[in-house]
Design an enzyme around this catalytic site. Sequence first.
Site, PDB file in Angstrom:
ATOM      1  N   GLY B  19      23.045  -5.514  25.248  1.00 47.51           N
ATOM      2  CA  GLY B  19      21.870  -5.219  26.049  1.00 47.51           C
ATOM      3  C   GLY B  19      21.008  -6.443  26.287  1.00 47.51           C
ATOM      4  N   GLY B  21      17.932  -6.478  27.786  1.00 53.74           N
ATOM      5  CA  GLY B  21      16.538  -6.133  28.062  1.00 53.74           C
ATOM      6  C   GLY B  21      15.611  -7.036  27.255  1.00 53.74           C
ATOM      7  N   PHE B  22      14.365  -6.601  27.115  1.00 54.32           N
ATOM      8  CA  PHE B  22      13.395  -7.425  26.397  1.00 54.32           C
ATOM      9  C   PHE B  22      13.855  -7.718  24.963  1.00 54.32           C
ATOM     10  CE2 PHE B  22      10.514  -5.574  29.630  1.00 54.32           C
ATOM     11  CZ  PHE B  22       9.985  -6.750  30.125  1.00 54.32           C
ATOM     12  N   GLY B  23      14.319  -6.670  24.264  1.00 52.91           N
ATOM     13  CA  GLY B  23      14.706  -6.837  22.874  1.00 52.91           C
ATOM     14  C   GLY B  23      15.956  -7.689  22.716  1.00 52.91           C
ATOM     15  N   VAL B  89      29.589  -1.382  27.079  1.00 55.94           N
ATOM     16  CA  VAL B  89      30.132  -0.972  25.791  1.00 55.94           C
ATOM     17  C   VAL B  89      30.104   0.548  25.728  1.00 55.94           C
ATOM     18  CG1 VAL B  89      29.722  -0.981  23.310  1.00 55.94           C
ATOM     19  CG2 VAL B  89      29.477  -3.093  24.622  1.00 55.94           C
ATOM     20  N   GLU B 181       1.728   5.163  37.535  1.00 54.49           N
ATOM     21  CA  GLU B 181       1.745   3.965  38.376  1.00 54.49           C
ATOM     22  C   GLU B 181       2.459   4.228  39.697  1.00 54.49           C
ATOM     23  OE1 GLU B 181       3.208   1.093  35.476  1.00 54.49           O
ATOM     24  OE2 GLU B 181       1.151   0.450  35.119  1.00 54.49           O
ATOM     25  N   ASP B 310      14.118   0.592  22.461  1.00 51.30           N
ATOM     26  CA  ASP B 310      14.146   2.015  22.787  1.00 51.30           C
ATOM     27  C   ASP B 310      15.326   2.746  22.165  1.00 51.30           C
ATOM     28  OD1 ASP B 310      11.850   1.773  24.238  1.00 51.30           O
ATOM     29  OD2 ASP B 310      12.805   1.830  26.211  1.00 51.30           O
ATOM     30  N   ALA B 325       7.626  -3.052  25.682  1.00 49.05           N
ATOM     31  CA  ALA B 325       8.279  -4.360  25.687  1.00 49.05           C
ATOM     32  C   ALA B 325       7.878  -5.230  24.488  1.00 49.05           C
ATOM     33  CB  ALA B 325       7.997  -5.079  27.010  1.00 49.05           C
TER      34      ALA B 325
END
Lengths: 455, 455
Positions: B19, B21-23, B89, B181, B310, B325
């Site tokens: 992944g 993403g941010f992490g 994966v 938003e 997440d 995030a």
Amino acid sequence: MEPFRPALKPGQKHAIVIGGGFGGLAAAKRLSRSPGLLRVSLIDQRNHHLFQPLLYQVATAGLNPSDIAVPIRTQFSEEPEVSVHLGRVENIDLEQKFVEGKGGVRIAYDYLIVATGAQHSYFGKEGWEDFAPGLKTVEQATEIRRRVLSAFEAAENEPDPTEQHALLNFVIVGGGPTGVELAGAIADLARTVLVKDFRRINPADARVTLIEAGPRVLAAFDEDLSHQAATDLGSLGVEVRVDQRVDNIDANGVRFGNEFIPSRSVFWAAGVTANVVTRTLGVPVDRAGRVMVEPDLSIPGHPEAFVIGDAAHLEIDGQLVPGLAPAAIQEGRLAADNILALTSGAATQTFRYVDKGTMATIGKHKAIGQRGRMKLHGYIAWVAWLFVHVFLLTGFKNRVQVFLEWTWSYLFSRRGARLITTRDWHTHAPAAGTLRTPTDSSPGLRAAERDEVLA
Amino acid sequence: MEPFRPALKPGQKHAIVIGGGFGGLAAAKRLSRSPGLLRVSLIDQRNHHLFQPLLYQVATAGLNPSDIAVPIRTQFSEEPEVSVHLGRVENIDLEQKFVEGKGGVRIAYDYLIVATGAQHSYFGKEGWEDFAPGLKTVEQATEIRRRVLSAFEAAENEPDPTEQHALLNFVIVGGGPTGVELAGAIADLARTVLVKDFRRINPADARVTLIEAGPRVLAAFDEDLSHQAATDLGSLGVEVRVDQRVDNIDANGVRFGNEFIPSRSVFWAAGVTANVVTRTLGVPVDRAGRVMVEPDLSIPGHPEAFVIGDAAHLEIDGQLVPGLAPAAIQEGRLAADNILALTSGAATQTFRYVDKGTMATIGKHKAIGQRGRMKLHGYIAWVAWLFVHVFLLTGFKNRVQVFLEWTWSYLFSRRGARLITTRDWHTHAPAAGTLRTPTDSSPGLRAAERDEVLA
């Protein structure tokens, strides 16, 4: 059913412009200058006007789609007499003076401008399109971008050397400006932008081949410029193959003459034809479907209906007016002026083409340009090309943005829009990539990779 | 078949991060700091890292996809120990320590970080997705953008007043930050951006409804801020409906309680669930599929495997670490540090969450923000939000561009990316719009239109 006629003020007439490209936009703008006399309906099957000469930059991740696309609607925010309609015209009845959409919807006109442009033609081999998308729309540009970027990703993961080479073969069919610019930009992308980002492949190994049926690329230019372009392409690493007709394109690659290039990335820049709607007019068209127009751009026998741009065939002194944006804009303005003349009972004018010149870029720092007898090539031509294109872009903001994108990419050899997107947006849609590893690789490649890692 | 193990230098171990993403990005960056000790493979099913907090701006034509997406690969151009793989994966074997892709491809790891994030959940009503896309990916954002812009176009052409009203009804399900938003941005788009561009409809008549199952929107914020947000939404013209559970969504609209809103534009911001791969681990997960991790973020019984962001469920002092995030980034760094500790035989550290606060915008000029006991709302919160988000954006160029886009849109009430694109790129693909006219309209609407034209 009686065609719909929009509500008009007394004495007002209804003009329909089909198509929001360079010609149609110029025509509708000019028509809107006659307050009160005309109500104008501009119909396009897309909501945006596209600056097509830069579409190859979207296809090669240099620009965003919206950098070169503006909503047609916003172009007429200040012109209340112009309504913009999203829809596709499928039929035109010149006798009863209406245009017809899907499902039989009909709209009547008093004056008509057909500016439906051109689309790709595969010369009867429509099945090739799946394996060789063309470059006329935003969707096609992002599809090409997806294929180009995905090919490098797949090659990085590919254990089989034969397949890996096929993945790094890019073939462009057609040596006109679109083909040349696309080939140059792909070569440049591989050699200067992607080169640092991969571990197992060297993106600079990508092989870009440009196949042209005629004896030289950029045949619209003088012979010396065209040879200069071929030399410049060669120094970028593009293999130029002239006098070659493509025999077949399929999932395996491209066959031409006695040769076969295995490739997963073939792109089509070879043939265009007028949009099919011109064939519903029932008037003579040329082989490419373009309407043979009168010298004032009207359709023979229909003085109130005009055809412009890539949909029109007009020869002046035995020379065909070229399929270029400036020509379409000039025709759009003249067709509109002729409609305005007709509303006041005046005579229409004959179209006179003012040659604004033509240019093509070859990679990042070179171009060729020609205007009458004036010729340019090399870096200075590229700078000229840059200024001309930035200033021609519709809408101030886009100019600033495109200029920034280019400055950025020029200074840092980066591209701002390296995005692989898929067509399916669903949560469980298939992923962009399939996980591959050298697990199933030939021993040769595994050894090579080990060497690389241990180096 | 023996899982593939990449070639390693003597003493080197292989870490896989799933992944980007941010992490995952933060974890791989941190892991790459240990030269020589680790070889890192970062696997993602997409080629780009996405700045998800701004995805709603892509969905409402304010930003380009590539303004908030950067190729994962370019983030590691300078880190030769990190290889980036495009792939999905599908299975993780904690016992034999390998990850598995489609077709059974297996890659062995010594250390693992699962950062697969969350996706939309329709709570078993997966069939709703066609009528109510969520907002997690670039593709979904451009699909929402296509639906929103097309709805106004279709309404402009629509002769039937009932259908016209349905086309101008926008319903957002879910009152968390994404829903709030998105609702605010759609209301703002209709009222300030599109308002001049249509002739037959008034885009400001668009009705935007936000449906929330709980008693208040933005439930993660303190109650007073949450009420402030609801008031601000109301003044933007968004109807906020709390304590309402959606019973059905189909092509006709949304049913909830005793009500039905006819709508062609329903968007889903209600539920998320961890990516399905967490369920292949064979370890306890919570109801949303998040792995119950140890205090050091490792999987119980598997000290070499970590789950972050997440995909992880961790409670500190009875409080769940939120799905934000900053939390994912902090977890990514700690998981990487813990792996580096394990390689040198040191003990792992317990995760401590540093609350960086959380914010949400409401339309163009308002926001709420909260950090511990500090609270902000209104214009000042919006300015703070702007700075925080511009500075958090990965990559300098994107910052400049996003800032320009926003300045532009702020000054001129324009949006730069009002592009309707279709999914099919083929030359003969169906057009974006179907030509409609008031031909088949009710007499009422025709009269109304005539009045408008004659006025």
